[in-house]
Design a protein around this motif. Structure first.
Motif, short mmCIF file in Angstrom:
data_model
loop_
_atom_site.label_atom_id
_atom_site.label_comp_id
_atom_site.label_asym_id
_atom_site.label_seq_id
_atom_site.Cartn_x
_atom_site.Cartn_y
_atom_site.Cartn_z
N SER A 192 -15.67 26.56 14.01
CA SER A 192 -15.08 25.33 14.59
C SER A 192 -13.89 25.18 15.34
O SER A 192 -13.74 24.31 16.34
CB SER A 192 -14.55 24.54 13.14
OG SER A 192 -15.77 24.29 12.14
N VAL A 193 -13.25 26.44 15.22
CA VAL A 193 -11.84 26.42 15.97
C VAL A 193 -12.07 26.67 17.35
O VAL A 193 -13.22 27.27 18.06
CB VAL A 193 -11.01 27.52 15.60
CG1 VAL A 193 -11.74 28.94 15.72
CG2 VAL A 193 -9.67 27.66 15.97
N ASP A 194 -11.24 25.98 18.39
CA ASP A 194 -11.36 25.97 19.73
C ASP A 194 -10.17 26.72 20.35
O ASP A 194 -9.35 26.07 20.26
CB ASP A 194 -11.52 24.62 20.43
CG ASP A 194 -11.94 24.32 21.73
OD1 ASP A 194 -12.48 25.40 22.35
OD2 ASP A 194 -11.46 23.24 22.61
N THR A 195 -10.55 27.98 21.10
CA THR A 195 -9.42 28.60 21.55
C THR A 195 -9.88 29.18 22.97
O THR A 195 -11.09 29.05 23.29
CB THR A 195 -9.05 29.97 20.74
OG1 THR A 195 -10.34 30.71 20.96
CG2 THR A 195 -8.88 29.41 19.11
N PRO A 196 -8.99 29.59 23.77
CA PRO A 196 -9.56 30.09 25.04
C PRO A 196 -10.55 31.11 24.85
O PRO A 196 -11.46 31.44 25.74
CB PRO A 196 -8.14 30.58 25.78
CG PRO A 196 -7.11 29.80 25.05
CD PRO A 196 -7.69 29.53 23.71
N LEU A 197 -10.22 32.07 23.75
CA LEU A 197 -11.41 33.31 23.72
C LEU A 197 -12.76 32.60 23.45
O LEU A 197 -13.76 33.01 23.75
CB LEU A 197 -10.77 34.09 22.51
CG LEU A 197 -11.59 35.45 22.65
CD1 LEU A 197 -11.52 36.29 23.93
CD2 LEU A 197 -11.09 36.24 21.28
N THR A 198 -12.79 31.86 22.55
CA THR A 198 -14.16 30.92 22.09
C THR A 198 -15.05 30.54 23.36
O THR A 198 -16.16 30.55 23.53
CB THR A 198 -13.96 30.00 21.19
OG1 THR A 198 -13.04 28.91 21.19
CG2 THR A 198 -13.66 30.80 19.59
N ARG A 199 -14.02 29.78 24.26
CA ARG A 199 -14.53 29.16 25.49
C ARG A 199 -14.82 30.21 26.40
O ARG A 199 -15.86 29.94 27.09
CB ARG A 199 -13.55 28.30 26.05
CG ARG A 199 -13.06 27.01 25.23
CD ARG A 199 -12.42 26.05 26.16
NE ARG A 199 -12.30 24.64 25.00
CZ ARG A 199 -11.78 23.68 25.84
NH1 ARG A 199 -11.61 23.61 27.13
NH2 ARG A 199 -11.65 22.52 25.03
N SER B 112 -11.06 25.04 36.92
CA SER B 112 -12.12 24.26 36.70
C SER B 112 -12.22 23.64 35.54
O SER B 112 -12.85 22.76 35.28
CB SER B 112 -13.28 25.52 36.69
OG SER B 112 -13.04 26.16 35.54
N GLY B 113 -11.09 23.98 34.39
CA GLY B 113 -11.11 23.21 33.29
C GLY B 113 -11.91 23.96 32.18
O GLY B 113 -12.03 23.47 30.95
N MET B 114 -12.61 25.08 32.43
CA MET B 114 -13.63 25.66 31.36
C MET B 114 -12.84 26.39 30.58
O MET B 114 -13.33 26.66 29.39
CB MET B 114 -14.62 26.42 32.26
CG MET B 114 -15.59 25.30 33.27
SD MET B 114 -16.94 26.64 33.92
CE MET B 114 -15.89 27.78 35.14
N VAL B 115 -11.94 27.13 31.01
CA VAL B 115 -11.12 27.93 29.98
C VAL B 115 -9.82 27.95 30.49
O VAL B 115 -9.39 28.09 31.73
CB VAL B 115 -11.54 29.39 30.20
CG1 VAL B 115 -10.70 30.16 28.84
CG2 VAL B 115 -13.31 29.40 29.83
N ASP B 116 -9.02 27.56 29.41
CA ASP B 116 -7.32 27.42 29.81
C ASP B 116 -6.94 29.09 29.49
O ASP B 116 -6.13 29.18 28.47
CB ASP B 116 -6.80 26.49 28.83
CG ASP B 116 -5.36 26.18 29.31
OD1 ASP B 116 -4.76 26.88 30.33
OD2 ASP B 116 -4.80 25.73 28.46
#
Length: 366
Positions: free
Chosen positions: A184-191, A271-275
């Motif tokens: 569930s968690v959303d982080t730069p690494l998961t993205r 691009s907004g895909m990964v911060d």
């Protein structure tokens, strides 16, 4: 036992889940969640009886919230690693550093606060080619972070050390978390691992140490309801090589020469895909591994998920679509099998020829 708990950053993932766990504890009278924006509507059911207070910890008025509610436990979980989520690098630094300064000042002036829990990061150890194989809590960075979230975390910990000197009567717990993963968690690494083509640094294969989101919430909960003072690395057992993680995710690695890494990182951020911040890109160059012995022995908690198990749960718990799916892998396996059948000599012919050669040699030698 805590009676009134204040949690900062209540609109963020970990703080929201922590407040939900605490609201189910009958020994806690009140849970107050503080943030500049309200929690998402989808998270309202998770908060239980948590009371939301719209307040900015960068404002000295946070001391009024603490004093009026007679808060005895403060959980500072609003330190963020994503500039985009905070509105940019400048607002992010204000929230992380100035916000922490104001919150610590409010706690210092409070007559009721007896416990303080601060969420930090293993990023304070930095990342460089001179790093040890394993960081312990007593070690310092070989190369101090010079920018971004890692630098903010170093400054936050510096202010916290000053607070402990001024208020030795307050039980202070500093938690240095590894990178979070989970369903569930959303982080730069998961993205990062959800990108169809995963950029890596050419010639480097760093070790990754992760932490499952449920372990992170449980460590925060334990620190909130009981005195467990000290500094603790919070990370799972074991490591994964970046190449292993990419293969398990079914992705394709795209090695990039080191001089082009910063350019690619900026392009991905725009691009907004990964911060992804520059220090996080450097983390994917050298990696970082910490010891969790103190967490197990002194804090009294052993992570339920290893690094490999946490990453596996992340892959199965959300739609991470592999580029190399089962049909492609099956087709590749079939092609490989045909090649092996056509290039390998027949199994029956090799022993016979050896026998004939051997027997003819014996005849000639005789």
């Amino acid at each position: 036992m805590s009676r009134v708990v204040l949690v900062t950053g209540i609109s963020r993932y970990l703080a929201c889940r922590l407040a939900g766990r605490l609201s189910a504890d009958p020994g806690i009278d009140r849970i107050i969640g503080v943030d500049t924006v309200p929690p998402a509507r989808a998270d309202l059911d998770l908060l239980g009886r948590t009371e939301f207070v719209r307040a900015d910890i960068r404002n000295p008025l946070i001391s009024r919230v603490i004093s009026q509610a007679e808060v005895d436990t403060v959980v500072h979980a609003s330190v963020t690693a994503t500039p985009h989520g905070a509105g940019g690098r400048a607002p992010m630094k204000e929230l992380n550093v100035i916000g922490t300064m104001q919150l610590l000042a409010a706690c210092q002036n409070s007559g009721t606060v007896r416990r303080l829990v601060v969420k930090s990061s293993t990023a304070v150890y930095g990342t460089s080619p001179r790093d040890p194989a394993l960081f312990t809590e007593d070690m310092t960075a070989k190369a101090l972070p010079r920018s971004g979230y890692a630098k903010d975390a170093v400054e936050v910990e510096g202010y916290l050390r000053g607070f402990t000197r001024r208020r030795p009567d307050v039980s202070v717990t500093l938690l240095r978390f590894a990178n979070f993963v989970g369903p569930s968690v959303d982080t730069p690494l998961t993205r990062y691992f959800q990108l169809p083509l995963v950029p890596t640094v050419l010639g480097f294969d760093p070790r990754l140490q992760l932490l499952h989101e449920s372990d992170a919430v449980e460590v925060l909960r334990l620190a909130s309801v009981s005195d467990r003072p000290g500094t603790f690395n919070v990370a799972a057992d074991g490591v994964l090589l970046l190449s292993q993680a990419i293969r398990r995710a079914g992705k394709i690695a795209v090695p990039i020469p080191a001089p082009a890494v910063q350019f690619v990182g900026r392009s991905v951020r725009r691009s907004g895909m990964v911060d992804f911040s520059p220090e996080q890109m450097q983390f994917l160059n050298f990696g970082r591994v910490v010891s969790n012995d103190r967490l197990k022995q002194e804090f009294g908690y052993t992570p339920q998920y290893s690094t490999a198990a946490a990453f596996s749960d992340f892959l199965t718990g959300r739609p991470v679509r592999p580029v190399l799916g089962e049909p492609v892998l099956d087709a590749g396996g079939a092609v490989l099998a045909r090649l092996l059948r056509t290039t390998a000599p027949p199994a029956s012919r090799t022993p016979a020829s050896v026998t004939r050669i051997g027997s003819s040699r014996r005849v000639r030698n005789g």
